[in-house]
Write a protein that holds these residues in place. Sequence first.
Motif, PDB file in Angstrom:
ATOM      1  N   ASN A 175       0.854  -1.188   0.000  1.00  0.00           N
ATOM      2  CA  ASN A 175       0.000   0.000   0.000  1.00  0.00           C
ATOM      3  C   ASN A 175       0.889   1.236   0.000  1.00  0.00           C
ATOM      4  N   LEU A 176       1.435   1.500  -1.171  1.00  0.00           N
ATOM      5  CA  LEU A 176       2.437   2.563  -1.307  1.00  0.00           C
ATOM      6  C   LEU A 176       1.829   3.949  -1.104  1.00  0.00           C
ATOM      7  N   LYS A 177       0.583   4.117  -1.525  1.00  0.00           N
ATOM      8  CA  LYS A 177      -0.068   5.417  -1.379  1.00  0.00           C
ATOM      9  C   LYS A 177      -0.139   5.832   0.089  1.00  0.00           C
ATOM     10  N   THR A 178      -0.553   4.906   0.948  1.00  0.00           N
ATOM     11  CA  THR A 178      -0.629   5.195   2.385  1.00  0.00           C
ATOM     12  C   THR A 178       0.753   5.490   2.950  1.00  0.00           C
ATOM     13  N   ALA A 179       1.734   4.657   2.601  1.00  0.00           N
ATOM     14  CA  ALA A 179       3.097   4.837   3.117  1.00  0.00           C
ATOM     15  C   ALA A 179       3.652   6.202   2.727  1.00  0.00           C
ATOM     16  N   ASN A 180       3.526   6.546   1.458  1.00  0.00           N
ATOM     17  CA  ASN A 180       4.075   7.823   0.990  1.00  0.00           C
ATOM     18  C   ASN A 180       3.332   9.021   1.576  1.00  0.00           C
ATOM     19  N   ASN A 181       2.030   8.867   1.805  1.00  0.00           N
ATOM     20  CA  ASN A 181       1.264   9.946   2.441  1.00  0.00           C
ATOM     21  C   ASN A 181       1.760  10.203   3.849  1.00  0.00           C
ATOM     22  N   TYR A 182       2.019   9.138   4.601  1.00  0.00           N
ATOM     23  CA  TYR A 182       2.516   9.292   5.971  1.00  0.00           C
ATOM     24  C   TYR A 182       3.955   9.809   6.000  1.00  0.00           C
ATOM     25  N   LEU A 183       4.743   9.367   5.037  1.00  0.00           N
ATOM     26  CA  LEU A 183       6.140   9.817   4.978  1.00  0.00           C
ATOM     27  C   LEU A 183       6.237  11.287   4.593  1.00  0.00           C
ATOM     28  N   GLY A 184       5.354  11.711   3.704  1.00  0.00           N
ATOM     29  CA  GLY A 184       5.446  13.075   3.182  1.00  0.00           C
ATOM     30  C   GLY A 184       6.421  13.164   2.022  1.00  0.00           C
ATOM     31  N   TYR A 185       6.893  12.018   1.549  1.00  0.00           N
ATOM     32  CA  TYR A 185       7.790  11.923   0.389  1.00  0.00           C
ATOM     33  C   TYR A 185       7.706  10.489  -0.124  1.00  0.00           C
ATOM     34  N   ASN A 186       8.314  10.217  -1.265  1.00  0.00           N
ATOM     35  CA  ASN A 186       8.289   8.866  -1.829  1.00  0.00           C
ATOM     36  C   ASN A 186       9.287   7.962  -1.108  1.00  0.00           C
ATOM     37  N   PHE A 187       8.820   6.777  -0.682  1.00  0.00           N
ATOM     38  CA  PHE A 187       9.731   5.790  -0.112  1.00  0.00           C
ATOM     39  C   PHE A 187      10.833   5.505  -1.119  1.00  0.00           C
ATOM     40  N   MET A 188      12.043   5.333  -0.630  1.00  0.00           N
ATOM     41  CA  MET A 188      13.186   5.165  -1.532  1.00  0.00           C
ATOM     42  C   MET A 188      14.013   3.924  -1.198  1.00  0.00           C
TER      43      MET A 188
END
Length: 310
Positions: A175-188
Motif C-alpha cells: 500500500n504505497l499510497k498510504t506509506a508515501n502519504n505518511y512519509l510526506g515523500y516517496n519511499f526510496m
Amino acid sequence: MQTVNNVFNFTSQEKTFVTIGTFDGVHFGHQKIIEKLVLEAKKEGKKSVVLTFFPHPRMVLQKEASIELINTIEERAKLLEKTGLDYLIIHPFSKEFSRTTALEFVRDFLVNQLNISKLIIGYDHHFGKNREGNIKQLTEYSQLYDFTVEEIPAQDIDDVSVSSTKIRRALHAGNLKTANNYLGYNFMINGVVVNGKQLGGKIGYPTANIDVKESYKLIPKTGVYVVKSEIDNETIYGMMNIGNRPTVDGKHQTIEVHFFDFNKDLYHQSLTVELIYFLRDEHKFDSIDSLIHQLKIDENTARNYIKNNL
C-alpha cells in the motif's frame, strides 16, 4: 546541516536546543517535532541539534530480533538535512554505551558535550542504563545543570509511533499510497547497480539490478512498481520488480529496474530509486513469451500513470 559522528567529536561555544530519537522514516510526525526544535532554537539564537544513535539499540541488545528500518542511516541524514537543522549527531550505540547511567548521560553528553540550553523530548522518553531515566529525572537534572525541558504532548508522540507502524505495515502490504502519504515523500531504495543475468536485455527489457547492502533496510512487498530516479540531473521514470523471478528461477530475491527511454550504462553506480505507485503482485508465468506480454502491459500502464498523475 553539519553531521558529526560521535558526540565526543562535537564542540560548541554556543548553547544548543536538542532533541533525541531514532527518527526512522523522518515522516511528517518527526518533521513536526524537528520543525518546532529549529524554530525555537532560531528564535532564541541557539543551535538546533538532533542526537540519534546507530546501530539501532535493538540491533545491539537484541541481536536475535529481526529489525527493519524505513531508512538507512545515510537516507535518514539526507532527509534530516532538509529540515533546516544545524547539527545531526550520530553516536555509536554499543553495549558499553548502554551501561551509561541516566545521570552520566545528562552530565557527560547533554551538558558537557552538547552545551545544552533546552531539551525537547517525548513524555514517554526513557534513557540511560536499563532505561532508568525518565521525564521526571530529566526535570530534576535540568534544575541541577541549568537547562530547560519541554515535553512533547502525548498525542503528538502517539501520532509519531502510530505513523511509523502504519508506514511499515503499508509497505509490507504494497500500500504505497498510504506509506508515501505518511512519509510526506516517496519511499526510496538506495543501492549499487550490479551485474545480473542479462535476461532483461534479451527480452527487450534491460534492467538495473540494485544491490542494497544494508540488511536492516525494509524492502516492500514483492511486486511491480512505478519508480523514478535522478540520473545525471535528469528525472528518469521506469518500472521496478521486487521479487524472486519465479518465471526464470525463483531462487533469490532481486530488485530490478527498467528505465523508460534510457540506455546509459549504470553498472557500479549508486542509485536512489523512489517508489511512486504499486502496479501489481509478482506472478509466475507459463512461458517467457507470457512474461514479455505482461511486461508490455505493465509498461503501458506505468506510462499512462506517469502521464496522467506526475
